[in-house]
Design a protein around this motif. Structure first.
Motif, PDB file in Angstrom:
ATOM      1  N   ARG A 199     -16.786   3.390  12.310  1.00  0.00           N
ATOM      2  CA  ARG A 199     -15.408   3.842  12.148  1.00  0.00           C
ATOM      3  C   ARG A 199     -15.165   4.298  10.700  1.00  0.00           C
ATOM      4  NH1 ARG A 199     -13.146  -0.379  14.158  1.00  0.00           N
ATOM      5  NH2 ARG A 199     -12.999   0.439  16.264  1.00  0.00           N
ATOM      6  N   ILE A 200     -15.694   3.562   9.753  1.00  0.00           N
ATOM      7  CA  ILE A 200     -15.530   3.920   8.338  1.00  0.00           C
ATOM      8  C   ILE A 200     -16.256   5.224   8.030  1.00  0.00           C
ATOM      9  CG2 ILE A 200     -16.188   3.289   5.973  1.00  0.00           C
ATOM     10  CD1 ILE A 200     -13.790   1.751   6.854  1.00  0.00           C
ATOM     11  N   LEU A 201     -17.502   5.333   8.446  1.00  0.00           N
ATOM     12  CA  LEU A 201     -18.298   6.518   8.120  1.00  0.00           C
ATOM     13  C   LEU A 201     -17.772   7.773   8.808  1.00  0.00           C
ATOM     14  CD1 LEU A 201     -21.901   5.007   8.177  1.00  0.00           C
ATOM     15  CD2 LEU A 201     -20.488   5.542   6.188  1.00  0.00           C
ATOM     16  N   ASP A 202     -17.351   7.646  10.064  1.00  0.00           N
ATOM     17  CA  ASP A 202     -16.786   8.803  10.766  1.00  0.00           C
ATOM     18  C   ASP A 202     -15.491   9.253  10.090  1.00  0.00           C
ATOM     19  OD1 ASP A 202     -18.847   8.741  12.549  1.00  0.00           O
ATOM     20  OD2 ASP A 202     -17.704   7.844  14.209  1.00  0.00           O
ATOM     21  N   VAL A 259       0.821  -1.204   0.000  1.00  0.00           N
ATOM     22  CA  VAL A 259       0.000   0.000   0.000  1.00  0.00           C
ATOM     23  C   VAL A 259       0.862   1.264   0.000  1.00  0.00           C
ATOM     24  CG1 VAL A 259      -0.321   0.464   2.473  1.00  0.00           C
ATOM     25  CG2 VAL A 259      -2.241   0.773   0.879  1.00  0.00           C
ATOM     26  N   ALA A 260       2.130   1.108   0.352  1.00  0.00           N
ATOM     27  CA  ALA A 260       3.053   2.249   0.320  1.00  0.00           C
ATOM     28  C   ALA A 260       3.738   2.396  -1.035  1.00  0.00           C
ATOM     29  CB  ALA A 260       4.112   2.082   1.408  1.00  0.00           C
ATOM     30  N   ASP A 261       3.503   1.439  -1.932  1.00  0.00           N
ATOM     31  CA  ASP A 261       4.148   1.421  -3.251  1.00  0.00           C
ATOM     32  C   ASP A 261       3.254   2.107  -4.277  1.00  0.00           C
ATOM     33  OD1 ASP A 261       5.372   0.901  -5.652  1.00  0.00           O
ATOM     34  OD2 ASP A 261       5.474  -1.273  -5.379  1.00  0.00           O
ATOM     35  N   LYS A 262       3.621   3.314  -4.685  1.00  0.00           N
ATOM     36  CA  LYS A 262       2.825   4.057  -5.660  1.00  0.00           C
ATOM     37  C   LYS A 262       3.430   4.009  -7.059  1.00  0.00           C
ATOM     38  CE  LYS A 262       0.814   7.141  -2.212  1.00  0.00           C
ATOM     39  NZ  LYS A 262       0.557   8.534  -1.787  1.00  0.00           N
ATOM     40  N   GLU A 263       4.462   3.185  -7.225  1.00  0.00           N
ATOM     41  CA  GLU A 263       5.117   3.052  -8.528  1.00  0.00           C
ATOM     42  C   GLU A 263       4.548   1.884  -9.318  1.00  0.00           C
ATOM     43  OE1 GLU A 263       7.251   5.315  -9.589  1.00  0.00           O
ATOM     44  OE2 GLU A 263       7.037   6.377  -7.683  1.00  0.00           O
ATOM     45  N   ASN A 264       4.343   0.776  -8.654  1.00  0.00           N
ATOM     46  CA  ASN A 264       3.833  -0.435  -9.298  1.00  0.00           C
ATOM     47  C   ASN A 264       2.331  -0.293  -9.552  1.00  0.00           C
ATOM     48  OD1 ASN A 264       3.065  -2.996 -10.074  1.00  0.00           O
ATOM     49  ND2 ASN A 264       3.720  -3.998  -8.185  1.00  0.00           N
ATOM     50  N   GLU A 265       1.910  -0.516 -10.766  1.00  0.00           N
ATOM     51  CA  GLU A 265       0.515  -0.292 -11.173  1.00  0.00           C
ATOM     52  C   GLU A 265      -0.488  -1.031 -10.296  1.00  0.00           C
ATOM     53  OE1 GLU A 265      -2.474  -1.130 -14.993  1.00  0.00           O
ATOM     54  OE2 GLU A 265      -0.342  -1.652 -15.109  1.00  0.00           O
ATOM     55  N   PHE A 266      -0.184  -2.258  -9.901  1.00  0.00           N
ATOM     56  CA  PHE A 266      -1.167  -3.071  -9.180  1.00  0.00           C
ATOM     57  C   PHE A 266      -0.921  -3.172  -7.679  1.00  0.00           C
ATOM     58  CE2 PHE A 266      -2.189  -4.617 -13.442  1.00  0.00           C
ATOM     59  CZ  PHE A 266      -3.568  -4.718 -13.370  1.00  0.00           C
ATOM     60  N   VAL A 294      -1.566  -1.617  13.722  1.00  0.00           N
ATOM     61  CA  VAL A 294      -0.741  -0.843  12.791  1.00  0.00           C
ATOM     62  C   VAL A 294      -1.261  -0.973  11.366  1.00  0.00           C
ATOM     63  CG1 VAL A 294       1.545  -0.630  11.755  1.00  0.00           C
ATOM     64  CG2 VAL A 294       1.334  -0.960  14.218  1.00  0.00           C
ATOM     65  N   VAL A 295      -1.543  -2.197  10.934  1.00  0.00           N
ATOM     66  CA  VAL A 295      -2.015  -2.420   9.564  1.00  0.00           C
ATOM     67  C   VAL A 295      -3.440  -1.906   9.406  1.00  0.00           C
ATOM     68  CG1 VAL A 295      -2.406  -4.147   7.755  1.00  0.00           C
ATOM     69  CG2 VAL A 295      -0.471  -4.397   9.319  1.00  0.00           C
ATOM     70  N   LEU A 296      -4.257  -2.031  10.442  1.00  0.00           N
ATOM     71  CA  LEU A 296      -5.608  -1.490  10.390  1.00  0.00           C
ATOM     72  C   LEU A 296      -5.564   0.012  10.204  1.00  0.00           C
ATOM     73  CD1 LEU A 296      -8.675  -1.837  10.634  1.00  0.00           C
ATOM     74  CD2 LEU A 296      -8.421  -1.617  13.124  1.00  0.00           C
ATOM     75  N   GLY A 297      -4.658   0.681  10.895  1.00  0.00           N
ATOM     76  CA  GLY A 297      -4.511   2.126  10.733  1.00  0.00           C
ATOM     77  C   GLY A 297      -4.143   2.481   9.309  1.00  0.00           C
ATOM     78  N   SER A 298      -3.255   1.701   8.713  1.00  0.00           N
ATOM     79  CA  SER A 298      -2.869   1.925   7.317  1.00  0.00           C
ATOM     80  C   SER A 298      -4.059   1.716   6.399  1.00  0.00           C
ATOM     81  CB  SER A 298      -1.733   0.972   6.933  1.00  0.00           C
ATOM     82  OG  SER A 298      -1.344   1.168   5.590  1.00  0.00           O
ATOM     83  N   PHE A 299      -4.834   0.664   6.653  1.00  0.00           N
ATOM     84  CA  PHE A 299      -6.040   0.391   5.864  1.00  0.00           C
ATOM     85  C   PHE A 299      -7.011   1.571   5.919  1.00  0.00           C
ATOM     86  CE2 PHE A 299     -10.477  -0.827   6.818  1.00  0.00           C
ATOM     87  CZ  PHE A 299     -10.918  -1.094   5.527  1.00  0.00           C
ATOM     88  N   LEU A 300      -7.285   2.072   7.116  1.00  0.00           N
ATOM     89  CA  LEU A 300      -8.262   3.152   7.273  1.00  0.00           C
ATOM     90  C   LEU A 300      -7.807   4.439   6.579  1.00  0.00           C
ATOM     91  CD1 LEU A 300      -9.179   2.567  11.034  1.00  0.00           C
ATOM     92  CD2 LEU A 300     -10.647   2.113   9.043  1.00  0.00           C
ATOM     93  N   VAL A 301      -6.514   4.716   6.617  1.00  0.00           N
ATOM     94  CA  VAL A 301      -5.983   5.926   5.992  1.00  0.00           C
ATOM     95  C   VAL A 301      -5.891   5.784   4.475  1.00  0.00           C
ATOM     96  CG1 VAL A 301      -3.921   7.373   5.755  1.00  0.00           C
ATOM     97  CG2 VAL A 301      -4.730   6.709   8.027  1.00  0.00           C
ATOM     98  N   GLU A 302      -5.305   4.675   4.020  1.00  0.00           N
ATOM     99  CA  GLU A 302      -5.001   4.540   2.599  1.00  0.00           C
ATOM    100  C   GLU A 302      -6.222   4.266   1.736  1.00  0.00           C
ATOM    101  OE1 GLU A 302      -2.360   5.505   1.352  1.00  0.00           O
ATOM    102  OE2 GLU A 302      -1.090   5.627   3.133  1.00  0.00           O
TER     103      GLU A 302
END
Length: 231
Positions: free
Chosen positions: A198-201, A123-130, A152-160
């Protein structure tokens, strides 16, 4: 090596018997072009996979070929527990089309013992198309199965997932990435009222931060309706 080649020849024979020219022609007309496409429907590919024992060597041999059905079969026949992290990332770089990405996530990536580290890196890779699309699709498959994520990964999921819906810092996500992120949010929110809230907020805060648009409002309404239906 001879037995491996014999098995590949047997797989080719099984695919030829199940081939569908109408499907392969339709895909080619839509720009989905392989060196070889038998046009075999997914349920029949899955049935062929059942006739062969999972084997990393066989899966690697199938994956490297520019043949649609070989790549899908590879996702079934590669044992998740024996695929190294760097090799899984190489597969992501070699994904040719969204269909293959979806099969990779459903049949293989969600089962990786290091799935969280894998998706966190992608999810941190913005170079690779997929890369980001695969992260979102893998999270979707995880949530479908009732899975959770570490904090930690849940936080990344919610942000990204939210970041994928608007251009941020000069980065504009692809349509397939946006659709995958929305799917991930839907299946996470379906798990519980707390997850839905959590998603809607988070979405509301995101709209206020980036500026609401008709597209964002439509997505918010879609998510809200989804969660109310499944509550």
């Amino acid at each position: 090596m001879e037995s491996l080649q014999d098995e590949i020849r047997e797989i080719r024979k099984q695919l030829r018997l199940a081939m569908n020219g109408v499907i392969s022609t339709s895909m080619r007309e839509k720009g989905i072009v392989y060196k070889l496409n038998f046009g075999v429907p997914y349920p029949e590919i899955k049935e062929i996979a059942r006739k062969h024992k999972p084997n990393g060597e066989l899966a690697a041999a199938l994956w490297k070929e520019d043949i649609r059905e070989f790549k899908i079969l590879a996702t079934f026949l590669q044992p998740a527990e024996t695929l190294p992290l760097e090799e899984a990332k190489r597969w992501v770089k070699e994904i040719p089309y969204l269909e293959i990405a979806e099969h990779c996530c459903r049949n293989l990536f969600v089962h990786l013992p290091y799935m969280e580290d894998f998706t966190f890196d992608l999810v941190a890779d913005k170079e690779n198309e997929f890369a980001r699309t695969v992260a979102f699709l893998t999270w979707t498959e995880n949530f479908k199965r009732g899975g959770s994520l570490s904090s930690v990964v849940l936080g990344s999921f919610l942000v990204e997932t939210l970041n994928s819906l608007a251009e941020t810092k000069g980065f504009k996500s692809t349509l397939k990435e946006k659709q995958a992120s929305i799917q991930a949010m839907k299946f996470y929110g379906r798990q519980s009222d707390g997850n839905a809230e959590r998603i809607l907020d988070g979405f509301k805060e995101f709209q206020e931060a980036v500026g609401n648009t008709p597209e964002l409002q439509e997505i918010y309404n879609e998510l809200k309706f989804e969660f109310e239906y499944y509550s």
